[in-house]
Design a protein around this motif. Structure first.
Motif, PDB file in Angstrom:
ATOM      1  N   SER A  87       0.843  -1.195   0.000  1.00  0.00           N
ATOM      2  CA  SER A  87       0.000   0.000   0.000  1.00  0.00           C
ATOM      3  C   SER A  87       0.871   1.235   0.000  1.00  0.00           C
ATOM      4  O   SER A  87       2.092   1.160   0.168  1.00  0.00           O
ATOM      5  CB  SER A  87      -0.946   0.006   1.209  1.00  0.00           C
ATOM      6  OG  SER A  87      -0.213  -0.065   2.413  1.00  0.00           O
ATOM      7  N   GLY A  88       0.242   2.385  -0.203  1.00  0.00           N
ATOM      8  CA  GLY A  88       0.999   3.619  -0.341  1.00  0.00           C
ATOM      9  C   GLY A  88       0.604   4.684   0.662  1.00  0.00           C
ATOM     10  O   GLY A  88      -0.450   4.615   1.298  1.00  0.00           O
ATOM     11  N   TYR A  89       1.480   5.654   0.801  1.00  0.00           N
ATOM     12  CA  TYR A  89       1.201   6.860   1.583  1.00  0.00           C
ATOM     13  C   TYR A  89       1.832   8.027   0.841  1.00  0.00           C
ATOM     14  O   TYR A  89       2.639   7.837  -0.078  1.00  0.00           O
ATOM     15  CB  TYR A  89       1.752   6.752   3.007  1.00  0.00           C
ATOM     16  CG  TYR A  89       3.266   6.769   3.097  1.00  0.00           C
ATOM     17  CD1 TYR A  89       3.965   7.944   3.342  1.00  0.00           C
ATOM     18  CD2 TYR A  89       4.017   5.601   2.919  1.00  0.00           C
ATOM     19  CE1 TYR A  89       5.352   7.961   3.409  1.00  0.00           C
ATOM     20  CE2 TYR A  89       5.393   5.600   2.997  1.00  0.00           C
ATOM     21  CZ  TYR A  89       6.050   6.792   3.247  1.00  0.00           C
ATOM     22  OH  TYR A  89       7.430   6.807   3.311  1.00  0.00           O
ATOM     23  N   SER A  90       1.486   9.234   1.223  1.00  0.00           N
ATOM     24  CA  SER A  90       2.048  10.421   0.591  1.00  0.00           C
ATOM     25  C   SER A  90       3.010  11.112   1.544  1.00  0.00           C
ATOM     26  O   SER A  90       2.762  11.192   2.755  1.00  0.00           O
ATOM     27  CB  SER A  90       0.941  11.398   0.191  1.00  0.00           C
ATOM     28  OG  SER A  90       1.490  12.652  -0.194  1.00  0.00           O
ATOM     29  N   SER A  91       4.081  11.647   0.997  1.00  0.00           N
ATOM     30  CA  SER A  91       5.051  12.389   1.796  1.00  0.00           C
ATOM     31  C   SER A  91       4.449  13.648   2.406  1.00  0.00           C
ATOM     32  O   SER A  91       4.956  14.156   3.407  1.00  0.00           O
ATOM     33  CB  SER A  91       6.264  12.757   0.937  1.00  0.00           C
ATOM     34  OG  SER A  91       5.862  13.226  -0.336  1.00  0.00           O
TER      35      SER A  91
END
Length: 203
Positions: A87-91
């Motif tokens: 899964s992803g996240y944003s900086s």
């Protein structure tokens, strides 16, 4: 116990961490500029058990086009090989969360990251409840300054604003500060602006 490998390559930093039950059990963090492709896999291999985890979390941007692609490609490849979810996240919320943690008296920050073609990526956040207060935008520095509206600017793009702020880069280990709502993005790039190359018009 659930162990998560976190990969952070969206800026000049190459950063990895192993998170277990909300705690950082191992981490590595280097400012590499454009050297993500050379450093990322060795950094993961140097973690305990070669970085092996039950899940993978990767920064999907915005930031460096190349860095984002390197991180996501590695995350997808390891996820496939290990048979674990990615899964992803944003900086952007990551940097905002670390800024609020560093100074709990702040109620608003604007994350400003270096973009391209003389622009910066910008998104403002409120502390309580923690949430973005506007959409991500790619702006020329003067427009970004005009939109601060009293929010404290943080990120590696503040030097382009010419008005102070806090230079801050994301770190994989700081992902423990993010609520689950911010770590469930699909592992696809968020570039923040249109690509430089455009398809040729059909003849």
């Amino acid at each position: 116990m659930t162990r998560t490998l976190v990969i952070e390559t969206a800026t000049a930093v190459c950063s990895v961490a192993l998170i277990e039950d909300g705690k950082v059990v191992a981490a590595a963090h280097e400012v590499v500029g454009r050297g993500h492709a050379e450093r990322l896999v060795p950094m993961i291999a140097e973690l305990p058990d070669g970085g092996r985890a039950d899940a993978i979390l990767v920064d999907v941007g915005p930031g460096s086009f190349t860095g984002i692609r390197v991180g996501i490609a590695a995350a997808r490849g390891l996820g496939l090989g290990w048979g674990v979810p990615v899964s992803g996240y944003s900086s952007l919320p990551l940097i905002a969360a670390t800024a609020f943690a560093a100074d709990p008296t702040r109620d608003r920050v604007a994350v400003v990251l270096e973009g391209g073609h003389g622009e910066v990526f910008m998104q403002p956040f409120a502390a309580d409840p923690f949430a973005p207060t506007a959409d991500l935008a790619s702006l020329v520095p003067a427009e970004a300054m005009a939109r601060l509206d009293g929010a404290h600017p943080v990120g590696n793009g503040v030097r382009f604003l010419g008005g102070g702020g806090e230079d801050r880069l994301p770190s994989a280990a700081d992902s423990i500060l993010l609520a689950s709502a911010f770590t469930a993005l699909p592992p696809r790039p968020i570039y923040g602006r249109a690509p430089d190359a455009k398809p040729m018009a059909a003849r």
